[in-house]
Design an enzyme around this catalytic site. Structure first.
Site, PDB file in Angstrom:
ATOM      1  N   GLU A   1      -9.750  -2.079   5.023  1.00 52.83           N
ATOM      2  CA  GLU A   1      -8.595  -2.337   5.890  1.00 52.83           C
ATOM      3  C   GLU A   1      -9.009  -2.355   7.353  1.00 52.83           C
ATOM      4  OE1 GLU A   1      -4.125  -0.587   6.839  1.00 52.83           O
ATOM      5  OE2 GLU A   1      -5.626   0.732   5.968  1.00 52.83           O
TER       6      GLU A   1
ATOM      7  N   GLN B   1       0.827  -1.201   0.000  1.00 55.43           N
ATOM      8  CA  GLN B   1       0.000   0.000   0.000  1.00 55.43           C
ATOM      9  C   GLN B   1       0.861   1.250   0.000  1.00 55.43           C
ATOM     10  OE1 GLN B   1      -2.156   0.505   3.666  1.00 55.43           O
ATOM     11  NE2 GLN B   1      -3.726   1.788   2.747  1.00 55.43           N
ATOM     12  N   GLY B   2       0.760   2.061  -1.033  1.00 56.24           N
ATOM     13  CA  GLY B   2       1.516   3.301  -1.127  1.00 56.24           C
ATOM     14  C   GLY B   2       0.647   4.502  -0.801  1.00 56.24           C
TER      15      GLY B   2
ATOM     16  N   SER C   1       4.133  -1.380   4.218  1.00 52.90           N
ATOM     17  CA  SER C   1       4.244  -2.741   4.753  1.00 52.90           C
ATOM     18  C   SER C   1       4.580  -3.742   3.653  1.00 52.90           C
ATOM     19  CB  SER C   1       2.925  -3.148   5.426  1.00 52.90           C
ATOM     20  OG  SER C   1       2.601  -2.271   6.467  1.00 52.90           O
TER      21      SER C   1
ATOM     22  N   SER D   1       0.784   6.601   2.908  1.00 53.13           N
ATOM     23  CA  SER D   1       1.452   7.586   3.760  1.00 53.13           C
ATOM     24  C   SER D   1       2.778   8.060   3.164  1.00 53.13           C
ATOM     25  CB  SER D   1       1.711   7.003   5.148  1.00 53.13           C
ATOM     26  OG  SER D   1       0.503   6.710   5.807  1.00 53.13           O
TER      27      SER D   1
ATOM     28  N   SER E   1      -4.886   6.630  12.490  1.00 55.36           N
ATOM     29  CA  SER E   1      -4.706   6.761  13.935  1.00 55.36           C
ATOM     30  C   SER E   1      -6.040   6.754  14.671  1.00 55.36           C
ATOM     31  CB  SER E   1      -3.950   8.048  14.256  1.00 55.36           C
ATOM     32  OG  SER E   1      -4.752   9.174  13.974  1.00 55.36           O
TER      33      SER E   1
END
Length: 401
Positions: free
Chosen positions: A250, A133-134, A168, A136, A379
């Site tokens: 997710e 996953q690209g 990740s 952040s 978050s």
């Protein structure tokens, strides 16, 4: 397939039980943790693990509710739950997993064109390719819409330049689903959703070593990377909507993930370290109370997840409520590890060495890793904002001068 019940569901259970008994290698039943690790490992499985993965892939049951047209199982939500129950009964773990299954695949099924689905979904179903996953960036974490990785229109392709952080598994991934900026004049409406082959010239993934001693995340750099325009998912500058949907998938997975039998209850582990009184209860009264409260919270989260799965029969997919479950699940996970370290006492301080059992060392490293639970996947503060606005309908706070 319709979500039938009663006799039809009983018939499916019988068929599923028969198939599993004929195809699941019994040698794996006693090593559920090994199966779980293999499902997440970048290494190609061998032996009976490889046989099990191949059989599940061919059956389509690694992605049981996905359309059969792309290799999925085509099962209803109720049938998928029955299948999961039958797998748990015999100690079988789903060998097909990763971001392709939990995040990208469901999103592509909703937003991708037919050519993209035919190209990318079958390899995910078979567990042949890994995705990362690209999202952040060093300057765009909580404020993801502030991302600056850009994709310039070069006629027949996009030229991508920029970097991502906390990617990740990027060092093992074959493909990346990536948010890129395609319009600098707008913030949210200037973002597109692009698929990037990680073997493309100009792509570099650098693992980041974490406090727990492992490197599950990477810095990922894109330098003049050429990406075919066919790899654009959805409309140009429409990536923010797709990204929000993917994040719901997710968080849904993070809130409800249960692959195999549940871990041992904290009170069972505590009894071995703390001891019991003359009535058989944990000797430490305060600790006993806190463990009971934790296990009650854990049970509530499990029951809520089951209810959410039952409500998903409408096939509407995850909703903003996934933010609640993400926060709740992450908290009980952190609380569990805090309690385990407390009950282990000095044995919960080990990093390596013969004086510590393997499960004690694993607990310590897991505790360190758990500090990120309330950050990744959005978050806890971001989830609270989503809950307040989209679920509770609370007004946004305004600053007074």
């Amino acid at each position: 397939m319709a979500d039938f019940g009663g006799a039809d569901l009983d018939a499916f259970r019988a068929d599923a039980r028969t198939w599993l008994e004929q195809n699941f290698p019994t040698s794996l039943a006693q090593d559920v943790e090994g199966q779980q690790a293999a499902a997440q490992s970048p290494q190609t499985p061998t032996g009976d693990l490889a046989i099990w993965k191949q059989r599940m892939a061919e059956k389509g049951w690694g992605t049981p509710t996905w359309p059969q047209a792309y290799g999925g199982g085509g099962l209803s939500a109720a049938e998928a739950r029955v299948l999961a129950e039958e797998m748990t009964r015999i100690g079988a773990v789903n060998p097909i997993g990763g971001m392709g299954v939990g995040m990208f695949g469901p999103t592509l099924l909703e937003y991708g064109d037919e050519e993209q689905k035919q190209r990318h979904i079958p390899p995910i179903v078979k567990g042949e390719l890994r995705w990362c996953q690209g999202f952040s960036e060093p300057g765009a974490g909580s404020d993801l819409a502030g991302l600056q990785t850009k994709a310039e229109d070069k006629g027949d392709h996009y030229l991508v330049n920029g970097s991502k952080i906390w990617t990740s598994g990027a060092q093992y991934a074959d493909w990346c689903f990536c948010l890129v900026r395609t319009d600098n004049t707008k913030k949210h409406e200037g973002i597109s959703f692009l698929l990037i082959d990680m073997k493309s010239p100009g792509v570099e993934a650098r693992p980041i070593r974490l406090i727990a001693g492992n490197s599950p995340f990477c810095e990922t750099f894109f330098t003049d990377v050429k990406v075919p325009k066919a790899n654009l998912v959805g409309p140009l500058n429409g990536g923010w909507t797709i990204a929000k949907r993917l994040l719901q998938f997710e968080r849904n997975g993070m809130g409800s993930r249960q692959n195999g039998p549940a871990p041992a209850a904290v009170h069972e582990i505590a009894r071995d370290y703390v001891g019991a009184d003359e009535t058989g209860r944990l000797a430490d009264r305060d600790l006993r109370t806190r463990i009971v409260e934790h296990e009650m919270e854990t049970r509530l989260v499990q029951l809520t997840n089951r209810r959410a799965a039952a409500e998903a029969k409408s096939n509407q997919g995850p909703s903003a409520a996934t933010s609640i479950m993400k926060n709740a699940s992450m908290k009980v996970g952190q609380d569990r590890l805090e309690l385990l370290l407390e009950v282990m006492g000095a044995q919960g301080l080990g990093w390596e060495g013969e004086g510590f059992a393997a499960e004690e060392l694993t607990t310590v490293r897991s505790w360190l890793s758990s500090k990120a639970f309330s950050i990744f996947g959005g978050s806890a503060e971001i989830q609270n904002n989503i809950i307040s606005k989209r679920i509770l309908g609370l007004p946004e706070l305004t600053q007074s001068r």
